[in-house]
Write an enzyme that holds these catalytic residues in place. Structure first.
Site, PDB file in Angstrom:
ATOM      1  N   ASP A   1       0.869  -1.168   0.000  1.00  0.00           N
ATOM      2  CA  ASP A   1       0.000   0.000   0.000  1.00  0.00           C
ATOM      3  C   ASP A   1       0.911   1.224   0.000  1.00  0.00           C
ATOM      4  OD1 ASP A   1      -2.131   1.826   0.554  1.00  0.00           O
ATOM      5  OD2 ASP A   1      -3.196   0.201   1.583  1.00  0.00           O
TER       6      ASP A   1
ATOM      7  N   ASP B   1      -2.844   4.677  -2.557  1.00  0.00           N
ATOM      8  CA  ASP B   1      -3.873   5.321  -1.754  1.00  0.00           C
ATOM      9  C   ASP B   1      -4.313   6.646  -2.392  1.00  0.00           C
ATOM     10  OD1 ASP B   1      -5.234   5.164   0.919  1.00  0.00           O
ATOM     11  OD2 ASP B   1      -4.224   7.086   1.217  1.00  0.00           O
TER      12      ASP B   1
ATOM     13  N   GLU C   1      -6.426   3.478  -6.005  1.00  0.00           N
ATOM     14  CA  GLU C   1      -7.648   3.622  -5.214  1.00  0.00           C
ATOM     15  C   GLU C   1      -8.357   4.886  -5.681  1.00  0.00           C
ATOM     16  OE1 GLU C   1      -9.459   4.234  -0.745  1.00  0.00           O
ATOM     17  OE2 GLU C   1      -7.778   5.408  -1.462  1.00  0.00           O
TER      18      GLU C   1
ATOM     19  N   HIS D   1     -11.143  -2.096   3.913  1.00  0.00           N
ATOM     20  CA  HIS D   1     -11.063  -1.675   5.320  1.00  0.00           C
ATOM     21  C   HIS D   1     -11.783  -0.360   5.597  1.00  0.00           C
ATOM     22  CE1 HIS D   1      -8.081   0.464   3.104  1.00  0.00           C
ATOM     23  NE2 HIS D   1      -7.847   1.258   4.127  1.00  0.00           N
ATOM     24  N   ASP D   2     -12.359   0.246   4.571  1.00  0.00           N
ATOM     25  CA  ASP D   2     -13.071   1.517   4.747  1.00  0.00           C
ATOM     26  C   ASP D   2     -14.584   1.356   4.687  1.00  0.00           C
ATOM     27  OD1 ASP D   2     -10.666   2.985   4.830  1.00  0.00           O
ATOM     28  OD2 ASP D   2     -10.614   3.166   2.640  1.00  0.00           O
TER      29      ASP D   2
HETATM   30  O1  TEU Z   1      -9.215   6.015   1.778  1.00  0.00           O
HETATM   31  C1  TEU Z   1      -9.594   7.087   1.014  1.00  0.00           C
HETATM   32  C2  TEU Z   1     -10.967   7.369   1.030  1.00  0.00           C
HETATM   33  O2  TEU Z   1     -11.450   7.968   0.112  1.00  0.00           O
HETATM   34  C3  TEU Z   1     -11.722   6.911   2.196  1.00  0.00           C
HETATM   35  O3  TEU Z   1     -11.346   7.634   3.298  1.00  0.00           O
HETATM   36  C4  TEU Z   1     -13.120   7.097   1.926  1.00  0.00           C
HETATM   37  O4  TEU Z   1     -13.359   8.449   1.657  1.00  0.00           O
HETATM   38  C5  TEU Z   1     -13.904   6.727   3.118  1.00  0.00           C
HETATM   39  O5  TEU Z   1     -13.287   5.673   3.784  1.00  0.00           O
HETATM   40  C6  TEU Z   1     -15.282   6.343   2.716  1.00  0.00           C
HETATM   41  O6  TEU Z   1     -15.272   5.080   2.197  1.00  0.00           O
HETATM   42  C7  TEU Z   1      -7.854   5.798   1.908  1.00  0.00           C
HETATM   43  C8  TEU Z   1      -7.611   4.659   2.844  1.00  0.00           C
HETATM   44  O7  TEU Z   1      -8.163   3.486   2.313  1.00  0.00           O
HETATM   45  C9  TEU Z   1      -8.169   5.021   4.184  1.00  0.00           C
HETATM   46  O8  TEU Z   1      -8.076   3.958   5.084  1.00  0.00           O
HETATM   47  C10 TEU Z   1      -7.389   6.217   4.682  1.00  0.00           C
HETATM   48  O9  TEU Z   1      -7.928   6.647   5.907  1.00  0.00           O
HETATM   49  C11 TEU Z   1      -7.418   7.352   3.682  1.00  0.00           C
HETATM   50  O10 TEU Z   1      -7.163   6.940   2.363  1.00  0.00           O
HETATM   51  C12 TEU Z   1      -6.344   8.350   4.012  1.00  0.00           C
HETATM   52  O11 TEU Z   1      -5.091   7.810   3.715  1.00  0.00           O
END
Ligand code: TEU
Ligand code: CA
Length: 540
Positions: A107, A209, A273, A334-335
């Protein structure tokens, strides 16, 4: 792209046929009794991953970090945080994974660093520091206000004032995550070096990311108000993100990242992403496919679970792909809320069958293969900074990040200590050990479908053709040469008839309902509630 398109002398790269498995390392396997997963834990579980049959693991960040955003705040791009182990552990992981036939995708978090990264410490130290321009600094607006109206993705202004130097710095996420200035060539060069550091150590690719965020509007214009904003939604949705991300210059930046990978042998993969509408998303392949190999396709994460709707979105996606652009599908990360929680256990099987039979590289999220559900995380157990910033809106991501459930032992086989996030209440019944020994489990189905995708070129690289179906049935054909597979999925909880195309007969080779296995089908089929199956038609 498939073997034919790529030409006989150039077989499709591994990631075209491959299946990606995302590991959130804090929650996969603890080996030193501190309640947090580590790299040695991933090594310990490689036999499981090999048994499951996946091709590659993408590991969420394990770099040195103050963990304000659990590793997405990087303080050193070229090392391992002690909580996860050492660089030597990482090298052992690469060697052991490759030995097991499993590729490693890291990542890469290029949009922002930690505010503890030495670059930022220098940058904020004075206005004339050589690294000042490595980040995004702006003067207060005349009325002494913030430089513009941009909002942090985690709520509040995206600008934080630095009293010592009298300017604001920009952070699309936490104030502990200052954005790098990717318009600065020195930043690009330093980040390319970070990529090379890991490529030299043998990694097979990167998931990048928030890749669509790297370049911001040159004039930092205010974002327009979102007329569709509703109370109770995340604050970021108040504005349309017109100027803060997805700027035209981003594609050149990505092409340069891609060129760093392309200088290495072995088909290193670049995954982006990207949360954008379909027509914007596909631009990230690059005009001449010089962009991301796989701009993550998150449509299934948000789609209403409706056969017609999903059939349409598959068709739209297929139609929007550029020539030679390879599709991909994601069911969890994970989001986002876990799929089994969204759909329930019966439809979680249908979702698995969909993911693993669609055209395009599938990415699955650890724990979804055993049907882990969102785990309520409340009060003092809450860890996610987003939940802490914008509480009680259902935005928290902790429920999707709880420890992997391996067995019935007190720490679920994940840890011997108190885990950093609570275990699911049902871990004694829902775990890998129990599911492995149950031929009707979701895990057994995942394993069967993964094996099938490896065996059947029609599934991995074959063409996709939708089939006419009524009601809740989603049906399609996958074909490669004279191999024709038919996938029939009932996305509803009622029995539904489905008519196989005239003259077509076949044998069921994978099924959600064990009794269907091996059946020979032709003509009208009565599909049971929540049933799905894959049919192999006789080659003609
Ligand atoms: O996520 C980016 C992102 O767009 C997410 O924060 C999304 O807006 C939110 O989770 C709704 O789904 C990435 C990573 O995957 C996340 O874990 C990080 O917190 C974020 O970037 C910042 O690096
Ligand atoms: Ca540990």
């Amino acid at each position: 792209m498939n073997d034919e398109a790529a030409g006989a002398d150039r077989p499709a790269p591994w990631w075209v046929r491959g299946i990606v498995y995302q590991i959130y390392p804090r929650s996969f396997q603890d080996t030193n009794g501190d309640g947090v997963g580590d790299l040695a834990g991933i090594i310990r579980r490689l036999p499981y991953l090999q048994w499951l049959g996946i091709d590659a693991i993408w590991i969420s960040p394990f770099y040195p970090s103050p963990m304000a955003d659990f590793g997405y705040d990087v303080a050193d791009y070229c090392d391992v945080d002690p909580i996860f182990g050492t660089l030597a552990d990482f090298d052992r992981l690469v060697a052991a994974a490759h030995e097991a036939g499993i590729r490693i995708i890291l990542d890469f978090v290029p949009n922002h660093t930690s505010n503890q990264h030495p670059w930022f410490l220098e940058s904020r130290s004075s206005r004339d520091n050589p690294k000042r321009d490595w980040y995004v600094w702006k003067d207060p607006r005349p009325d002494d206000g913030v430089p513009n109206n941009w909002i942090s993705n985690f709520g509040g202004s995206a600008w934080t004032f630095d009293a010592a130097t009298g300017q604001y710095y920009y952070h699309a996420f936490l104030k502990e995550q200052p954005d790098l200035n990717w318009r600065n060539p020195a930043v690009r060069a330093a980040m390319h070096d970070a990529l090379r550091f890991w490529l030299d150590r043998g990694v097979d690719g990167f998931r990048v990311d928030v890749i669509w965020h790297l370049i911001k509007d040159g004039e930092f214009r205010d974002n327009p108000v979102n007329p569709g904003y509703e109370m109770g939604r995340a604050e970021i949705e108040r504005l349309l993100q017109v100027y803060s991300c997805d700027q035209p210059e981003i594609h050149q930046v990505i092409a340069e990242l891609r060129a760093v990978l392309d200088a290495y042998d072995g088909d290193r993969v670049l995954i982006g992403e990207i949360y954008l509408p379909l027509e914007r998303l596909v631009a990230y392949y690059g005009e001449n496919l010089e962009g991301a190999h796989l701009p993550f396709n998150f449509q299934l994460l948000q789609a209403a679970w409706d056969a017609r709707h999903i059939r349409a979105l598959i068709a739209e996606y297929e139609a929007a792909l550029p020539d030679g652009g390879w599709p991909n599908w994601v069911l969890g990360n994970h989001d986002r809320p876990r799929i089994a929680g969204r759909l329930g256990p019966a439809q979680a099987k249908i979702a698995a069958m969909l993911l693993l039979t669609l055209r395009g590289t599938p990415t699955l999220y650890y724990g979804d293969e055993i049907g882990m559900e969102p785990v309520p995380v409340t009060g003092a157990d809450i860890r996610d900074p987003w939940e802490l910033n914008e509480p009680d809106l259902g935005l928290g991501r902790d429920p999707s990040r709880t420890p992997m459930q391996w067995d019935r032992s007190p720490g679920a086989g994940f840890t011997e200590a108190k885990p950093w996030l609570p275990l699911a209440r049902d871990w004694q019944d829902r775990n890998v050990e129990v599911a492995m020994n149950d031929p009707d489990s979701l895990l057994s189905l995942y394993r069967r479908l993964i094996a099938l995708r490896r065996e059947e070129e029609a599934l991995s690289v074959g063409a996709y053709l939708e089939l006419a179906a009524e009601g809740d049935i989603l049906a399609y054909q996958r074909t490669y040469g004279d191999h024709v597979l038919v996938v029939v999925l009932n996305l509803g909880h009622h029995a539904m008839p489905f008519d196989l195309p005239p003259g077509l007969a076949g044998e069921v080779i994978a099924a959600t309902h064990g009794a269907r296995d091996g059946a020979r089908l032709t003509g009208r089929v009565e599909v049971a509630p929540d049933e799905g199956f894959v049919l192999r038609t006789a080659p003609h």
